[in-house]
Design a protein around this motif. Structure first.
Motif, short mmCIF file in Angstrom:
data_model
loop_
_atom_site.label_atom_id
_atom_site.label_comp_id
_atom_site.label_asym_id
_atom_site.label_seq_id
_atom_site.Cartn_x
_atom_site.Cartn_y
_atom_site.Cartn_z
N UNK A 30 0.94 -1.33 0.02
CA UNK A 30 0.16 -0.10 -0.06
C UNK A 30 1.01 1.23 0.12
N UNK A 31 0.29 2.27 -0.55
CA UNK A 31 1.27 3.57 -0.57
C UNK A 31 0.94 4.18 0.72
N UNK A 32 1.78 5.04 0.89
CA UNK A 32 1.91 5.71 2.40
C UNK A 32 1.04 7.16 2.34
N UNK A 33 1.15 7.97 1.57
CA UNK A 33 0.11 9.01 1.62
C UNK A 33 -1.23 8.94 1.08
N UNK A 34 -1.30 8.08 0.17
CA UNK A 34 -2.73 7.85 -0.30
C UNK A 34 -3.54 8.87 -1.23
N UNK A 35 -3.02 9.68 -1.22
CA UNK A 35 -3.81 10.82 -2.32
C UNK A 35 -2.72 11.41 -3.08
N UNK A 36 -2.95 12.04 -4.16
CA UNK A 36 -2.20 12.33 -5.12
C UNK A 36 -1.18 13.77 -4.66
N UNK A 37 -0.18 13.90 -5.45
CA UNK A 37 0.77 14.74 -4.91
C UNK A 37 0.30 16.46 -5.20
N UNK A 38 0.67 17.33 -4.26
CA UNK A 38 0.23 18.65 -4.28
C UNK A 38 0.93 19.29 -5.46
N UNK A 39 -0.01 19.91 -6.23
CA UNK A 39 0.40 20.76 -7.46
C UNK A 39 0.61 22.27 -7.20
N UNK A 40 1.72 22.81 -7.63
CA UNK A 40 2.00 24.22 -7.23
C UNK A 40 2.44 24.92 -8.68
N UNK A 41 1.63 25.99 -8.94
CA UNK A 41 2.38 26.76 -10.15
C UNK A 41 2.52 28.06 -9.52
N UNK A 42 3.77 28.73 -9.59
CA UNK A 42 4.21 29.76 -8.94
C UNK A 42 3.79 29.80 -7.54
N UNK A 43 3.06 30.84 -7.20
CA UNK A 43 2.50 30.73 -5.80
C UNK A 43 1.30 30.25 -5.66
N UNK A 44 0.80 29.57 -6.31
CA UNK A 44 -0.78 29.00 -6.57
C UNK A 44 -0.80 27.70 -6.45
N UNK A 45 -1.63 27.07 -5.48
CA UNK A 45 -1.91 25.78 -5.19
C UNK A 45 -3.00 25.34 -6.26
N UNK A 46 -2.58 24.48 -7.55
CA UNK A 46 -3.71 23.97 -8.34
C UNK A 46 -4.21 22.71 -7.66
#
Length: 296
Positions: A163-179
């Protein structure tokens, strides 16, 4: 190990393989090979306007693909290897297949921490495009058996590392904005940069479609009890047929999220209900996935 060598050989030959990361299982191919990347899209039934994340071994490899500014260097130094994806200008001559970027002038890049993905990157000696290893818009896979159930014979090889440890997909950031919110939370990002949550009007990174991560059954949110024909996924004091975290731990809930959705979808019930999860910290990522899963 033999399976890893076989997977790397398949990648170098233009094939696709499923491999775990710390977030979810990914469906990997050489990001420079347009035919191989097309096999990812075909296996997933993925819309061709939805870009893919390119996984690389380290910052130096990322810089051969993307143009880094000071902010990106700060974030990569603090959070790589790990579950943070940066959307950056595509470097001229990077050699990344246009299917990976969906024709955009930017590329989503990440240095993963998981031992299996890092070993495959090293053995294949290639940047790997690797979206979640499930049918497009389906529930993301956190175990090898989820991959097999979703994609079947479309995936010739699955590297199973539990099983994966985090369980949800990665955080995505463009510049200083969380996509896309994820395991690297807004609070964590704010410790090093003033990052604002937001969204773009067009799909500029993976996971931005309104309907995504969806089970086959209708999903009801913020449920404090189950209705007729509903499989209730609890959290904290709300108990049910299953639970994200009996102790109300949002980190445990994130790790269990897709696993519980898979079990709910496989149950005899016709609908799914999920208890409220606080929005703070990684709860933002959990609720983002649940809102997209419920959107129809």
């Amino acid at each position: 190990m033999a399976a890893l060598r076989e997977a790397a050989t398949m990648i170098r030959a233009g094939g696709i393989v499923a491999v775990p990361t710390e977030t979810v299982y990914g469906l990997a191919a050489d990001a420079r090979d347009s035919a191989a990347v097309a096999r990812i899209y075909a296996a997933k039934g993925r819309p061709d306007f939805n870009p893919l994340i390119v996984h690389v071994t380290d910052l130096a490899a990322a810089e051969r693909i993307a143009v880094f500014d000071d902010d990106a260097r700060v974030l990569s130094t603090r959070f790589w290897p790990g579950p943070l994806t940066l959307v950056l200008p595509l470097r001229e001559g990077a050699g990344i297949a246009s299917l990976v970027t969906a024709g955009l002038a930017t590329v989503a890049v990440r240095v993963p921490a998981h031992r299996a993905m890092r070993a495959l990157l090293a053995e294949a000696a290639a940047p790997l495009a690797a979206p979640s290893a499930n049918a497009s818009n389906g529930i993301s896979p956190t175990r090898a058996e989820h991959v097999a159930a979703s994609l079947g014979a479309a995936v010739p090889l699955i590297l199973d590392d539990g099983a994966t440890t985090e369980g949800v997909e990665s955080t995505i950031v463009a510049g200083r904005t969380i996509l896309r919110p994820g395991p690297v939370t807004a609070e964590m990002l704010a410790e090093v940069l003033p990052v604002m949550a937001g969204a773009t009007a067009h799909v500029s990174a993976p996971g931005q479609l309104a309907t995504h991560y969806a089970p086959a059954k209708p999903l009801r949110l913020d449920a404090v009890s189950g209705g007729a024909g509903e499989w209730l996924i609890g959290f904290g004091a709300v108990t049910g047929d299953d639970t994200l975290s009996a102790g109300g731990d949002p980190v445990e809930a994130a790790a269990r999220l897709f696993d519980t959705l898979h079990r709910a979808d496989a149950s005899d019930c016709t609908r799914i209900a999920v208890a409220p999860v606080p929005e703070a910290g990684i709860g933002a990522a959990i609720n983002d996935r649940l809102r997209r899963a419920a959107h129809r």
